[in-house]
Design an enzyme around this catalytic site. Structure first.
Site, PDB file in Angstrom:
ATOM      1  N   LYS A 144       1.862   1.842  -6.668  1.00 17.36           N
ATOM      2  CA  LYS A 144       1.479   0.431  -6.637  1.00 17.36           C
ATOM      3  C   LYS A 144       0.894  -0.017  -7.957  1.00 17.36           C
ATOM      4  O   LYS A 144       1.186  -1.110  -8.435  1.00 17.36           O
ATOM      5  CB  LYS A 144       0.485   0.156  -5.497  1.00 17.36           C
ATOM      6  CG  LYS A 144       1.152   0.168  -4.126  1.00 17.36           C
ATOM      7  CD  LYS A 144       0.215  -0.333  -3.044  1.00 17.36           C
ATOM      8  CE  LYS A 144       0.960  -0.362  -1.691  1.00 17.36           C
ATOM      9  NZ  LYS A 144       0.079  -0.734  -0.586  1.00 17.36           N
TER      10      LYS A 144
ATOM     11  N   LYS B 111      13.606   1.349   3.481  1.00 14.65           N
ATOM     12  CA  LYS B 111      13.064   1.015   4.795  1.00 14.65           C
ATOM     13  C   LYS B 111      12.820  -0.479   4.889  1.00 14.65           C
ATOM     14  O   LYS B 111      12.565  -1.147   3.887  1.00 14.65           O
ATOM     15  CB  LYS B 111      11.798   1.813   5.104  1.00 14.65           C
ATOM     16  CG  LYS B 111      10.546   1.390   4.369  1.00 14.65           C
ATOM     17  CD  LYS B 111       9.292   1.945   5.070  1.00 14.65           C
ATOM     18  CE  LYS B 111       8.063   1.146   4.603  1.00 14.65           C
ATOM     19  NZ  LYS B 111       6.894   1.295   5.457  1.00 14.65           N
TER      20      LYS B 111
ATOM     21  N   LYS C 136       7.731  -5.384   4.715  1.00 13.44           N
ATOM     22  CA  LYS C 136       7.324  -6.732   4.325  1.00 13.44           C
ATOM     23  C   LYS C 136       7.208  -6.862   2.819  1.00 13.44           C
ATOM     24  O   LYS C 136       7.239  -7.966   2.291  1.00 13.44           O
ATOM     25  CB  LYS C 136       6.034  -7.228   4.970  1.00 13.44           C
ATOM     26  CG  LYS C 136       5.158  -6.242   5.640  1.00 13.44           C
ATOM     27  CD  LYS C 136       3.927  -6.936   6.216  1.00 13.44           C
ATOM     28  CE  LYS C 136       3.239  -6.046   7.244  1.00 13.44           C
ATOM     29  NZ  LYS C 136       2.862  -4.717   6.714  1.00 13.44           N
TER      30      LYS C 136
END
Ligand code: ADP
Ligand code: NA
Length: 330
Positions: A114, A197, A200
């Site tokens: 991230k 996958k 969101k």
């Protein structure tokens, strides 16, 4: 008759939960509440690691809780609450952060991914200490089992390490939690990129079935799903990831085995499969969407329910934190 305690949570990031969250998490939670002492949390403090509009965050937290309920979480059997309503989470997180090595935290792969994506200026310290807050979420309730997907496995290992370290240093205080492995069908892929996958955080929502999508939108997204070359409806993750994903979704929702589906669709094209998958998804999700809207229509009742859940959660959290304070000398 000891029911093992289970805790699970989702972040109220994104406008809504999706089919992957439903099949990979919510449906399992609903099953677990029959056999476990279950706590289900909306982790709104974790959502602050990404800059979010305050009104949006409040709405998303309510909507996430409503979606838990609409999917079948029963507040009579499970405790449903917002993380920020239980201030013990942040106090325990501080104590645990003082037990966590800087190098140890730096090895968390989700943070590395991230922070690389965001860049160092946009990466806040909250994102770095996120796994410590997650450890507090779990340890605060004497949690015995934690349903975890692959992406949270390393964080659960850290949680176990911290529990053992604390217990070793101060005497037995925490229950050391175990992973509760999800069923085999849990993973749902993106409809537009079936090697990834459904998430969101995907760049586009075209490949994501939102629990709030109306039936027409659901049918359109499934009709537009990327399939594969050839015409045969066969389950083959490497060669036909798109068709495989559609078969998995169908099977998970309808209960019909993949082999039976392959046999039934032999000689028929992808179009027929998509039409049926759309019907199956709509049949499963439309009641969830309708119920979510009803719950959101009465925010006072929803808030009362969450206040009640937080009170129950604090009943446990307060005792565990008192133990911790005693142990460390506060
Ligand atoms: P997202 O990737 O959409 O942000 P999270 O990482 O917040 O979702 O995951 C919340 C829960 O939903 C976790 O229990 C996770 O394992 C499950 N989950 C998320 N995406 C999927 C998916 N595509 N298939 C199955 N389970 C999923
Ligand atoms: Na995520």
């Amino acid at each position: 008759d000891h029911r093992p305690r289970v805790l699970s949570a989702m972040q109220p990031t994104g406008a809504s939960l999706h089919l992957g969250n439903y099949l990979g998490a919510l449906r399992q939670w609903v099953a677990l509440q029959d056999t476990h002492d279950a706590l289900y949390c909306v982790v709104d403090l974790h959502a602050l690691t990404v800059q979010v509009d305050p009104a949006d965050l409040r709405d998303r937290s309510r909507r996430t809780a409503a979606q838990y309920l609409a999917a079948g979480v029963d507040p009579e059997r499970a405790s449903l609450f917002l993380q920020s309503h239980v201030p013990e989470h942040t106090e325990l997180a501080w104590v645990l952060s003082c037990l966590t090595g800087f190098g140890e935290a730096s090895r968390m792969t989700q943070f590395k991914d991230k922070s690389q994506r965001h860049g160092s200026e946009a990466t806040n310290v909250g994102l770095f200490t996120y796994p410590v807050l997650m450890a507090a979420d779990i340890l605060l309730y004497d949690t015995e089992r934690v349903p975890v997907g692959d992406d949270q496995r390393q964080h659960l290992e850290l949680t176990r390490d911290l529990a053992q370290r604390f217990n070793g240093r101060y005497g037995r205080t925490f229950v050391v939690p175990q992973a509760h492995l999800p069923s085999a069908t849990a993973r749902v892929a993106d409809l537009q990129d079936p090697t990834a996958k459904m998430s969101k955080s995907a760049a586009s929502t075209a490949g994501l079935v939102d629990l709030m999508d109306d039936p027409k939108v659901v049918a359109k997204k499934i009709r537009s799903a990327v399939t594969d070359t050839g015409r045969e409806v066969v389950h083959d993750r490497a060669a036909k990831p798109g068709v495989t994903n559609l078969l998995d979704i169908h099977s998970a929702l309808s209960g019909e085995g993949v082999a039976e589906l392959e046999a039934r669709f032999a000689g028929r094209g992808y179009g027929d499969l998509k039409k049926e998958v759309a019907d199956v998804v709509v049949a499963a999700l439309d009641p969830v969407r309708t119920r979510t809207l009803e719950l959101l229509d009465d925010p006072a009742q929803l808030d009362a329910l969450l206040a009640d859940g937080a009170e129950r959660a604090r009943g446990i959290a307060g005792d565990v934190l008192a133990r911790v304070r005693e142990r460390v000398g506060l």
